[in-house]
Design a protein around this motif. Structure first.
Motif, PDB file in Angstrom:
ATOM      1  N   GLU A   5      20.018  55.933  37.678  1.00  0.00           N
ATOM      2  CA  GLU A   5      19.890  56.856  38.809  1.00  0.00           C
ATOM      3  C   GLU A   5      20.962  56.602  39.872  1.00  0.00           C
ATOM      4  OE1 GLU A   5      17.802  54.538  37.914  1.00  0.00           O
ATOM      5  OE2 GLU A   5      16.553  53.738  39.544  1.00  0.00           O
ATOM      6  N   ARG A   6      21.547  55.390  39.864  1.00  0.00           N
ATOM      7  CA  ARG A   6      22.613  55.109  40.838  1.00  0.00           C
ATOM      8  C   ARG A   6      23.975  55.490  40.283  1.00  0.00           C
ATOM      9  NH1 ARG A   6      20.796  49.175  41.975  1.00  0.00           N
ATOM     10  NH2 ARG A   6      18.670  49.568  42.678  1.00  0.00           N
ATOM     11  N   ASN A   7      24.056  55.600  38.957  1.00  0.00           N
ATOM     12  CA  ASN A   7      25.363  55.811  38.341  1.00  0.00           C
ATOM     13  C   ASN A   7      25.251  56.733  37.122  1.00  0.00           C
ATOM     14  OD1 ASN A   7      28.001  55.598  37.670  1.00  0.00           O
ATOM     15  ND2 ASN A   7      28.004  53.380  37.289  1.00  0.00           N
ATOM     16  N   PRO A   8      24.803  57.985  37.360  1.00  0.00           N
ATOM     17  CA  PRO A   8      24.579  58.888  36.216  1.00  0.00           C
ATOM     18  C   PRO A   8      25.862  59.198  35.444  1.00  0.00           C
ATOM     19  CG  PRO A   8      24.337  60.066  38.321  1.00  0.00           C
ATOM     20  CD  PRO A   8      24.449  58.608  38.645  1.00  0.00           C
ATOM     21  N   GLU A   9      27.030  59.113  36.114  1.00  0.00           N
ATOM     22  CA  GLU A   9      28.292  59.405  35.422  1.00  0.00           C
ATOM     23  C   GLU A   9      28.474  58.465  34.230  1.00  0.00           C
ATOM     24  OE1 GLU A   9      28.023  58.667  38.621  1.00  0.00           O
ATOM     25  OE2 GLU A   9      28.301  60.637  39.561  1.00  0.00           O
ATOM     26  N   LYS A  10      28.001  57.235  34.381  1.00  0.00           N
ATOM     27  CA  LYS A  10      28.149  56.263  33.309  1.00  0.00           C
ATOM     28  C   LYS A  10      27.367  56.701  32.061  1.00  0.00           C
ATOM     29  CE  LYS A  10      28.131  51.271  32.637  1.00  0.00           C
ATOM     30  NZ  LYS A  10      27.953  49.959  33.256  1.00  0.00           N
ATOM     31  N   ALA A  11      26.220  57.341  32.286  1.00  0.00           N
ATOM     32  CA  ALA A  11      25.442  57.847  31.151  1.00  0.00           C
ATOM     33  C   ALA A  11      26.181  59.000  30.482  1.00  0.00           C
ATOM     34  CB  ALA A  11      24.059  58.295  31.622  1.00  0.00           C
ATOM     35  N   VAL A  12      26.755  59.896  31.300  1.00  0.00           N
ATOM     36  CA  VAL A  12      27.531  61.016  30.746  1.00  0.00           C
ATOM     37  C   VAL A  12      28.689  60.468  29.911  1.00  0.00           C
ATOM     38  CG1 VAL A  12      28.971  63.010  31.300  1.00  0.00           C
ATOM     39  CG2 VAL A  12      26.884  62.576  32.626  1.00  0.00           C
ATOM     40  N   ASP A  13      29.381  59.475  30.457  1.00  0.00           N
ATOM     41  CA  ASP A  13      30.478  58.833  29.715  1.00  0.00           C
ATOM     42  C   ASP A  13      30.002  58.324  28.358  1.00  0.00           C
ATOM     43  OD1 ASP A  13      32.270  59.261  31.685  1.00  0.00           O
ATOM     44  OD2 ASP A  13      32.350  57.178  32.417  1.00  0.00           O
TER      45      ASP A  13
END
Lengths: 339, 339
Positions: free
Chosen positions: A238-246
């Protein structure tokens, strides 16, 4: 984070792999766990025998069979084992044995039991129906009210909230999950054994993320579920959703349109996923965690007999506690009526 | 009446036999009966497909696979199929498919599910506990009181006994077995479909006799259970127990010290064993037999979804009826309270 679905066909000896992995006792776990709902107390297996198996970690078992596996098989088995939300070292093989027993010792039962069939109206409808039923039977409730302490004095249990509100009852049924119990003060204190189990906690700190993506399948839109092992130190979605997209895009080129997830690890009401246990935990603590503490009952799926950490396990523990409470309240009334 | 236990070792291809028999749909019955508790209403199989299989008798299936069996295998399979208490012609293969599904499609599950594990305190303790619980909840009861008619008029159901006693209720839960229902008059009459099912009846007229005998095993005393198919025309064991002793002695020389049996076929409260059905019966009548008739519910294991004719099936049907009755009585009170 997840295997490509189309890679599964690359493993022609998947059945050999299942055979190697599932066959811990040479009888597909039938011998060591003949009754998954009575792992410690059945007529066929001695406690000592179960204790012996309960010492084995997933890593131990993996080392034992890895010579039977191709590199790809070893890789996918390792990925699958992270279902526990822990590491292979702190995940107990026993949870895998119990799971194998629950699917009647046969991998083809995995899909029907775990994935094919769902509640027709969904889980929310089940929860809603139970809540409605409880309401019809006179349930009063508060939500979003964290508990500070549970104290028993003179046959009465007092539950005190952080805001200082007090609830008094003749019996209390706690459904507080394993990893949250350490935040509550009990008086009289819990037994040393239960305190030990609570301090250790369970090992499931899985990250699970649903994504809708374009470009994965020929038909376009695809729904993908990614499971990750304990990554709390480096990744809080939830703090770093971009990392999940990556991560999804590294798996396969795609446009991620939507992600849905709930982080149970940072949720103060759960502080982890549903319980998977480390080696030696079941034989040491299951009975203690299931037991009552004076007038307080502990009805959590986290230590259910069979479907530990599942809805069925919650129903099992909840029903057992409810039946006992009803019995005792009724007896109490009977005694009082006679005076 | 029963196979000699030591003859079983003569069949080296028992697994082949199981494979041939159990594999009606080429997938060990997984394809045709993926959810035994929802045989007619699941997302994977069409009703037409189930209807097609439901037309097959045990005899039909036996003819289909007998070329795969040795003479001895054919003989023992025939003996085993008389578990239905009927003939191979009037026994439906579907009941075997459902049973195979209930043991997770795998013959090694037969022993653990059917024979190894028993209720720790016995079935009588279970019945006693249920009766105690019902009593604690205000149950009033009469036994040994045969019912003559069940009549519903103006929202009230009246149950009249043969002795002329009347019981009136807002809802009635009947647990009258399949083969006894034809002795009761219903008004308004039951639907033509249900009447048809009741007139046909189920096919289980098994004879089951327990015997303690000397001289069978090296250790001396042995407990033997004999199962016989429908033999009502020629053998009524309570009238001719010597014939049962003869049968045991033909099986193996022994001294029969004691026999215990209950003849469910002549018992007026059952008029047959637990229900096994003829071909086409399940798809035609299961839903109708499970359905309510106005304010009368029919909660018999004889038409349970999954464990038909077993204790589990009785619990299933009884629970469903009880939940619905409680719901309706509660709604009724709600409505009355508002007037």
């Amino acid at each position: 984070m997840a295997a490509k679905a189309n890679e599964l066909v690359l493993f022609p000896s998947w059945e050999v792999e299942c055979e190697a992995w599932d066959n811990a006792d040479g009888q597909n776990c039938r011998a060591i766990c003949p009754l998954p709902h009575s792992q410690l107390d059945n007529i066929l297996v001695s406690r000592e025998e179960v204790e012996r198996y309960d010492k084995i970690s997933c890593r131990d078992r993996f080392e034992e069979i890895k010579h039977l596996l191709s590199t790809e098989e070893a890789w996918i088995l390792t990925a699958l084992l992270h279902i526990t939300g822990g590491s292979m070292v702190n995940s107990s093989l026993w949870d895998m044995i119990r799971s194998q027993a629950l699917m009647s010792y046969d991998p083809p039962n995995f899909a029907p039991i775990w994935t094919t069939f769902k509640l027709r109206q969904g889980q929310s409808a089940l929860a809603g129906a139970m809540f409605q039923d409880a309401g019809d039977n006179g349930l009063q409730y508060v939500f979003q009210t964290p508990v500070k302490s549970i104290v028993e004095r003179s046959n009465v249990v007092t539950v005190t909230t952080h805001a200082g509100r007090e609830f008094r009852a003749r019996r209390v049924v706690s459904t507080i999950p394993h990893n949250v119990l350490h935040t509550i003060t009990f008086d009289p204190p819990l037994s040393p054994t239960r305190q030990e189990a609570i301090t250790m906690g369970h090992i499931n700190y899985m990250t699970k993320i649903h994504a809708d993506g374009d470009g994965v399948t020929p038909s376009g839109r695809a729904h993908i579920v990614g499971f990750g092992k304990d990554e709390r130190a480096t990744f809080v979605p939830e703090r770093n959703p971009e990392k999940a997209v990556d991560a999804f895009q590294k798996l396969h080129p795609m446009e991620v349109n939507k992600m849905i997830f709930h982080n149970w690890n940072t949720d103060p009401w759960s502080l982890g996923g549903p319980a998977w246990w480390p080696p030696e935990f079941m034989t040491k603590y299951q009975e203690e965690l299931q037991s009552r503490h004076g007038r307080v009952f502990f009805a959590s799926a986290d230590w259910a007999h069979g479907w530990q950490a599942a809805i069925d396990g919650a129903l099992e523990q909840g029903s057992q506690a409810a039946l006992q409470v009803v019995k005792e309240i009724r007896e109490m009334r009977g005694v009082m009526a006679r005076f």
